[in-house]
Motif scaffolding. Structure first.
Motif, PDB file in Angstrom:
ATOM      1  N   GLN A  87      26.167 113.143  24.381  1.00 46.53           N
ATOM      2  CA  GLN A  87      27.679 112.899  24.448  1.00 46.53           C
ATOM      3  C   GLN A  87      27.881 111.666  23.543  1.00 46.53           C
ATOM      4  OE1 GLN A  87      30.122 114.674  26.639  1.00 46.53           O
ATOM      5  NE2 GLN A  87      31.308 113.911  24.691  1.00 46.53           N
ATOM      6  N   LYS A  88      27.059 110.630  23.206  1.00 45.63           N
ATOM      7  CA  LYS A  88      27.324 109.578  22.359  1.00 45.63           C
ATOM      8  C   LYS A  88      27.348 109.914  20.923  1.00 45.63           C
ATOM      9  CE  LYS A  88      25.593 104.965  22.298  1.00 45.63           C
ATOM     10  NZ  LYS A  88      24.715 104.026  22.582  1.00 45.63           N
ATOM     11  N   LYS A  89      26.239 110.877  20.628  1.00 45.83           N
ATOM     12  CA  LYS A  89      26.402 111.574  19.329  1.00 45.83           C
ATOM     13  C   LYS A  89      27.606 112.168  19.107  1.00 45.83           C
ATOM     14  CE  LYS A  89      22.606 113.805  18.376  1.00 45.83           C
ATOM     15  NZ  LYS A  89      21.103 114.424  18.461  1.00 45.83           N
ATOM     16  N   THR A  90      28.019 113.271  20.107  1.00 49.22           N
ATOM     17  CA  THR A  90      29.116 113.971  19.482  1.00 49.22           C
ATOM     18  C   THR A  90      30.508 113.035  19.471  1.00 49.22           C
ATOM     19  OG1 THR A  90      28.297 115.555  21.069  1.00 49.22           O
ATOM     20  CG2 THR A  90      30.667 115.680  20.841  1.00 49.22           C
ATOM     21  N   ASP A  91      30.589 112.036  20.356  1.00 49.39           N
ATOM     22  CA  ASP A  91      31.822 111.153  20.474  1.00 49.39           C
ATOM     23  C   ASP A  91      31.562 110.378  19.197  1.00 49.39           C
ATOM     24  OD1 ASP A  91      32.453 112.102  22.894  1.00 49.39           O
ATOM     25  OD2 ASP A  91      31.956 110.305  23.908  1.00 49.39           O
ATOM     26  N   ALA A  92      30.673 109.902  18.530  1.00 53.41           N
ATOM     27  CA  ALA A  92      30.508 109.129  17.102  1.00 53.41           C
ATOM     28  C   ALA A  92      30.907 110.216  16.136  1.00 53.41           C
ATOM     29  CB  ALA A  92      29.005 108.799  16.977  1.00 53.41           C
ATOM     30  N   VAL A  93      30.397 111.477  16.202  1.00 53.86           N
ATOM     31  CA  VAL A  93      31.116 112.381  15.171  1.00 53.86           C
ATOM     32  C   VAL A  93      32.654 112.668  15.162  1.00 53.86           C
ATOM     33  CG1 VAL A  93      30.652 114.855  14.166  1.00 53.86           C
ATOM     34  CG2 VAL A  93      28.701 113.145  14.761  1.00 53.86           C
ATOM     35  N   ILE A  94      32.852 112.841  16.363  1.00 54.07           N
ATOM     36  CA  ILE A  94      34.451 113.067  16.556  1.00 54.07           C
ATOM     37  C   ILE A  94      35.365 111.821  16.018  1.00 54.07           C
ATOM     38  CG2 ILE A  94      36.166 113.312  18.469  1.00 54.07           C
ATOM     39  CD1 ILE A  94      34.660 116.004  17.821  1.00 54.07           C
ATOM     40  N   GLU A  95      34.741 110.557  16.239  1.00 53.75           N
ATOM     41  CA  GLU A  95      35.536 109.521  15.848  1.00 53.75           C
ATOM     42  C   GLU A  95      35.499 109.595  14.346  1.00 53.75           C
ATOM     43  OE1 GLU A  95      37.123 107.355  17.186  1.00 53.75           O
ATOM     44  OE2 GLU A  95      37.513 106.060  15.703  1.00 53.75           O
ATOM     45  N   SER A  96      34.329 110.048  13.835  1.00 54.24           N
ATOM     46  CA  SER A  96      34.416 110.005  12.353  1.00 54.24           C
ATOM     47  C   SER A  96      35.406 111.087  11.468  1.00 54.24           C
ATOM     48  CB  SER A  96      32.732 110.403  11.877  1.00 54.24           C
ATOM     49  OG  SER A  96      32.852 110.605  10.492  1.00 54.24           O
ATOM     50  N   VAL A  97      35.298 112.297  12.472  1.00 53.71           N
ATOM     51  CA  VAL A  97      36.538 113.261  12.143  1.00 53.71           C
ATOM     52  C   VAL A  97      37.873 112.685  12.369  1.00 53.71           C
ATOM     53  CG1 VAL A  97      37.533 115.502  12.894  1.00 53.71           C
ATOM     54  CG2 VAL A  97      34.928 115.228  12.876  1.00 53.71           C
ATOM     55  N   ASN A  98      37.949 112.116  13.186  1.00 53.30           N
ATOM     56  CA  ASN A  98      39.491 111.387  13.549  1.00 53.30           C
ATOM     57  C   ASN A  98      39.679 110.652  12.383  1.00 53.30           C
ATOM     58  OD1 ASN A  98      39.614 112.802  15.957  1.00 53.30           O
ATOM     59  ND2 ASN A  98      39.105 111.127  17.343  1.00 53.30           N
ATOM     60  N   GLN A  99      38.883 109.580  12.217  1.00 53.59           N
ATOM     61  CA  GLN A  99      39.238 108.640  10.872  1.00 53.59           C
ATOM     62  C   GLN A  99      39.426 109.301   9.626  1.00 53.59           C
ATOM     63  OE1 GLN A  99      39.573 105.519  11.575  1.00 53.59           O
ATOM     64  NE2 GLN A  99      39.086 105.526  13.506  1.00 53.59           N
TER      65      GLN A  99
ATOM     66  N   GLU B 252      27.454 111.346   8.812  1.00 51.15           N
ATOM     67  CA  GLU B 252      26.774 109.947   8.192  1.00 51.15           C
ATOM     68  C   GLU B 252      25.408 110.092   8.128  1.00 51.15           C
ATOM     69  OE1 GLU B 252      28.951 107.486  10.876  1.00 51.15           O
ATOM     70  OE2 GLU B 252      30.605 107.568   9.878  1.00 51.15           O
ATOM     71  N   GLY B 253      24.896 111.062   7.640  1.00 49.08           N
ATOM     72  CA  GLY B 253      23.431 111.341   7.176  1.00 49.08           C
ATOM     73  C   GLY B 253      22.633 111.841   8.312  1.00 49.08           C
ATOM     74  N   GLN B 254      23.207 112.034   9.459  1.00 48.79           N
ATOM     75  CA  GLN B 254      22.299 112.698  10.450  1.00 48.79           C
ATOM     76  C   GLN B 254      22.515 114.143  10.441  1.00 48.79           C
ATOM     77  OE1 GLN B 254      20.761 110.451  12.890  1.00 48.79           O
ATOM     78  NE2 GLN B 254      21.352 109.014  11.409  1.00 48.79           N
ATOM     79  N   PRO B 255      21.667 114.751  11.068  1.00 49.24           N
ATOM     80  CA  PRO B 255      21.510 116.260  11.032  1.00 49.24           C
ATOM     81  C   PRO B 255      22.833 116.844  11.712  1.00 49.24           C
ATOM     82  CG  PRO B 255      19.443 115.515  12.266  1.00 49.24           C
ATOM     83  CD  PRO B 255      20.438 114.117  11.830  1.00 49.24           C
TER      84      PRO B 255
END
Ligand code: SAM
Length: 249
Positions: free
Chosen positions: A168-180, A231-234
């Motif tokens: 969930q933490k990984k998902t939320d980080a990517v979603i935050e990046s999409v939002n930004q 951000e560079g992650q798979p």
């Protein structure tokens, strides 16, 4: 949360690039051809000859013009971006389709002051609702705009949820990046469903799209703008793309 003002500035700045890379249909989740996507949406949503529809968050009216020409529907369209309004007006005039497509600059949170309530067979949100910072207001306003028996159709993506806290933490980080990157307020499916039902809508369907996502256009756009949402992650799918149709009884 991103506000309508921020979203307006984003599209005023980015529309030229969207036009260059995406063309007239600014939707990321798509099959190879825009026409295939728009026929799919029309068929799946139940668009019928002669309907009067509202396109909320219409971009440069690529979908509105297509629906008007192919399905002989009357479309009122609204976008927050004056740059998109100017571009859409050029396209509408070039196609000589002013009798079927009308566009206004406006905020879909205030739909009832953009167009006349109670007159529409359908309200469409094609990858636009997720820009809202107040979906309760938008969905209630959409309900007001519809005739009894009319429907709302929403094409968008929803943050994945999981009991696995690391995932969930990984998902939320990517979603935050999409939002930004996209000035988005990625939707929560449970909240959207609850809001639709509380506003009076009845669910017709919530389902996955029946076509394969062709990521080439999105990939090209993100490469051009140096956007790396992972951000560079798979890479993985942080969201579900769904189509939702609900009825105003
Ligand atoms: C990803 S684009 C999709 C455009 C269009 N639906 C299409 O398929 O080409 C998102 C659209 O939502 C519009 N939008 C976002 N927030 C809005 C708001 N508060 N009021 C009206 N339009 C809005 C943007 O201006 C943009 O046209």
């Amino acid at each position: 949360m991103f506000s309508p003002d921020q979203v307006r500035k984003y599209y005023d700045t980015m529309t030229a690039s969207y036009l260059q890379i995406y063309g007239e249909v600014i939707q990321a989740f798509r099959p190879g051809k825009p026409a295939t996507l728009l026929h799919y949406i029309a068929k799946s949503s139940g668009l019928k000859y002669g309907m009067r529809i509202l396109d909320a968050g219409c971009g440069v009216c690529g979908p509105a013009i297509f629906f008007a020409k192919e399905y002989k529907v009357k479309v009122d369209a609204v976008t927050i971006s004056p740059v998109q309004v100017a571009e859409a007006r050029r396209k509408i005039a070039a196609q000589k389709i002013q009798h079927l497509v009308q566009i206004k600059e406006g905020d879909y949170h205030q739909l009832t002051s953009c167009f006349e309530p109670g007159k529409y067979d359908a309200v469409y949100f094609l990858e636009s609702l997720g820009h809202s910072n107040d979906i309760k207001r938008v969905i209630s306003a959409s309900y007001e705009m519809l005739k009894n028996g009319g429907y709302i159709y929403i094409k968008d993506f929803y943050r994945k949820i999981s009991y696995d806290t690391a995932q969930q933490k990984k998902t939320d980080a990517v979603i935050e990046s999409v939002n930004q990157h996209y000035q988005y307020n990625t939707l929560d499916l449970n909240t959207v469903v609850e809001t639709l039902r509380s506003s009076g809508f009845e669910i017709v369907f919530i389902k996955r799209f029946d076509f394969k996502d062709d990521i080439s256009v999105r990939f090209e756009f993100e490469k051009t703008h140096n956007i790396d949402i992972f951000e560079g992650q798979p890479e993985f799918y942080p969201a579900e793309w769904l189509e939702i149709k609900c009825l105003k009884p």
